[in-house]
Design an enzyme around this catalytic site. Structure first.
Site, short mmCIF file in Angstrom:
data_model
loop_
_atom_site.label_atom_id
_atom_site.label_comp_id
_atom_site.label_asym_id
_atom_site.label_seq_id
_atom_site.Cartn_x
_atom_site.Cartn_y
_atom_site.Cartn_z
N LYS A 153 -2.20 -1.59 -3.85
CA LYS A 153 -3.08 -0.42 -3.79
C LYS A 153 -2.23 0.84 -3.92
CE LYS A 153 -5.88 1.92 -0.37
NZ LYS A 153 -6.29 1.95 0.99
N LYS A 168 0.87 -1.17 0.00
CA LYS A 168 0.00 0.00 0.00
C LYS A 168 0.90 1.22 0.00
CE LYS A 168 -3.47 2.52 2.60
NZ LYS A 168 -4.53 2.46 3.61
C1 PBG Z 1 -6.96 3.81 5.48
C2 PBG Z 1 -7.46 3.55 4.11
C3 PBG Z 1 -7.34 4.44 3.05
C4 PBG Z 1 -7.95 3.84 1.95
C5 PBG Z 1 -8.41 2.59 2.36
N1 PBG Z 1 -8.08 2.41 3.71
C6 PBG Z 1 -6.82 5.82 3.02
C7 PBG Z 1 -5.52 6.10 3.61
O1 PBG Z 1 -4.64 5.23 3.73
O2 PBG Z 1 -5.34 7.25 3.98
C8 PBG Z 1 -8.07 4.46 0.61
C9 PBG Z 1 -9.01 3.84 -0.34
C10 PBG Z 1 -9.40 4.68 -1.49
O3 PBG Z 1 -8.83 5.75 -1.75
O4 PBG Z 1 -10.33 4.27 -2.20
N2 PBG Z 1 -6.68 2.78 6.33
#
Ligand code: PBG
Length: 326
Positions: free
Chosen positions: A249, A196
């Protein structure tokens, strides 16, 4: 060689194109993210995600039923937590009667067959909007991991099929796996957000959950988007620690990472087409600059081609409708 090798012979008709197609997409590949909020009879559109909504639990039921009717087999649940319930340690996340826990039960009541994946992270519950406990401006790893394991157990107790930790703390998969095993939740799986990245494409999601970081950014825990070898290292750890599914992601800007991880691990791979990707296509389509459906389907096929088994996408229902010819 030319003219004996004419590549166009296998492109000449729909039938021949279908015959030689390498990659296939079906509704089985789709996972639908859902945003849940407190209240009753509420369905609120997220301004930066046109056509996407937050639901109160009663409205969520209908949405889940619609997804099930379209053949979607899996949902990924995210909650919007009222401001007054937020604190540094995300205490509300452990509430056995909290919004997430109630959402899991509700979905399982309405559609027992639907696979429920749950977001495990502190940020929706954190007064700082960070994915971990904050001390002196730092995100404390090991304390956070203990809490994440407790949250996961609470989701398992509520009936979750898969825990999906999205925080990027080190060692959390092992801690979660151990606690689940100790408590006899051996059948509950883990889909790890393995790679991520610290991405700006999450903006609209943070609007949806009101979870933007209150200070700084997430670069001390989410990955540097200049790196891919590090993703392999993350994958090594996740596999040893007991993850069942690995996720990359965001999606389209990170297809190289997806491809590399699939080749390297042979694990079931998920990809998250994130909120910013959704917003870009919606905005361009609204302006008449891109064709919504064909660009959407092209992006789905790209994920599959790069190695995704599961696509977590805000377009899940739209894609399912097109696949069904509706
Ligand atoms: C946070 C989380 C995020 C997303 C999913 N879980 C945002 C972040 O890390 O700040 C983003 C998903 C998206 O943008 O569709 N745990």
């Amino acid at each position: 060689m030319y003219p004996y090798q004419r590549n166009r012979r296998v492109r000449n008709s729909k039938a021949i194109r279908n015959l030689i197609r390498e990659t296939h997409l079906s509704v089985d590949d789709l996972m639908m993210p859902v945003f849940v909020m407190e209240g009753e009879g509420l369905k609120e559109e997220i301004p930066s995600m046109p056509g996407y909504y937050r639901y109160s639990l009663d409205e969520l039921e209908k949405e889940i039923q619609t997804a099930a009717d379209l053949g979607i087999n899996a949902v990924n649940v995210y909650v919007k937590v009222p401001e007054e319930l937020k604190d540094n340690a995300g205490t509300e996340a452990l509430n056995p009667n909290g919004l997430m826990q109630r959402a899991i039960k509700r979905i399982k009541e309405v559609t027992p067959e639907m696979l429920v994946f749950t977001d495990v992270a502190l940020d929706p519950y954190s007064s700082y909007g960070h994915d971990g406990v904050v001390e002196d401006g730092e995100i404390i790893n090991d304390k956070t991991v203990d809490i994440l394991a407790q949250i996961s157990l609470s989701h398992a107790e509520a009936g979750a099929d898969f825990i999906a930790p999205s925080d990027m703390m080190d060692g959390r998969i092992l801690a979660i796996r151990e606690l689940l095993e100790e408590n006899n939740f051996k059948h509950v799986g883990i889909m790890s957000y393995t790679a991520k990245y610290a991405s700006s494409f999450y903006g609209p999601f943070r609007d949806a959950l009101d979870s933007a970081p209150g200070f700084g950014d997430k670069k001390t825990y989410q990955m540097d988007f200049a790196n891919t070898n590090e993703a392999l290292k993350e994958a090594d750890m996740d596999m040893l620690e007991g993850a069942d599914i690995l996720m990359v992601k965001p999606g389209l800007p990170y297809l190289d990472v997806l491809y590399r991880l699939k080749e390297y691990t042979r694990m079931p791979m998920a990809v998250y087409q994130v909120s910013g990707e959704y917003a870009m296509l919606k905005a361009a389509a609204e302006k008449g600059w891109l064709d919504h459906d064909s660009c959407m389907m092209e992006s789905m096929m790209s994920y599959k081609r790069a190695g995704a088994d599961i696509i977590n996408t805000y377009f899940a229902k739209d894609v399912a409708r097109i696949l069904k010819g509706l």
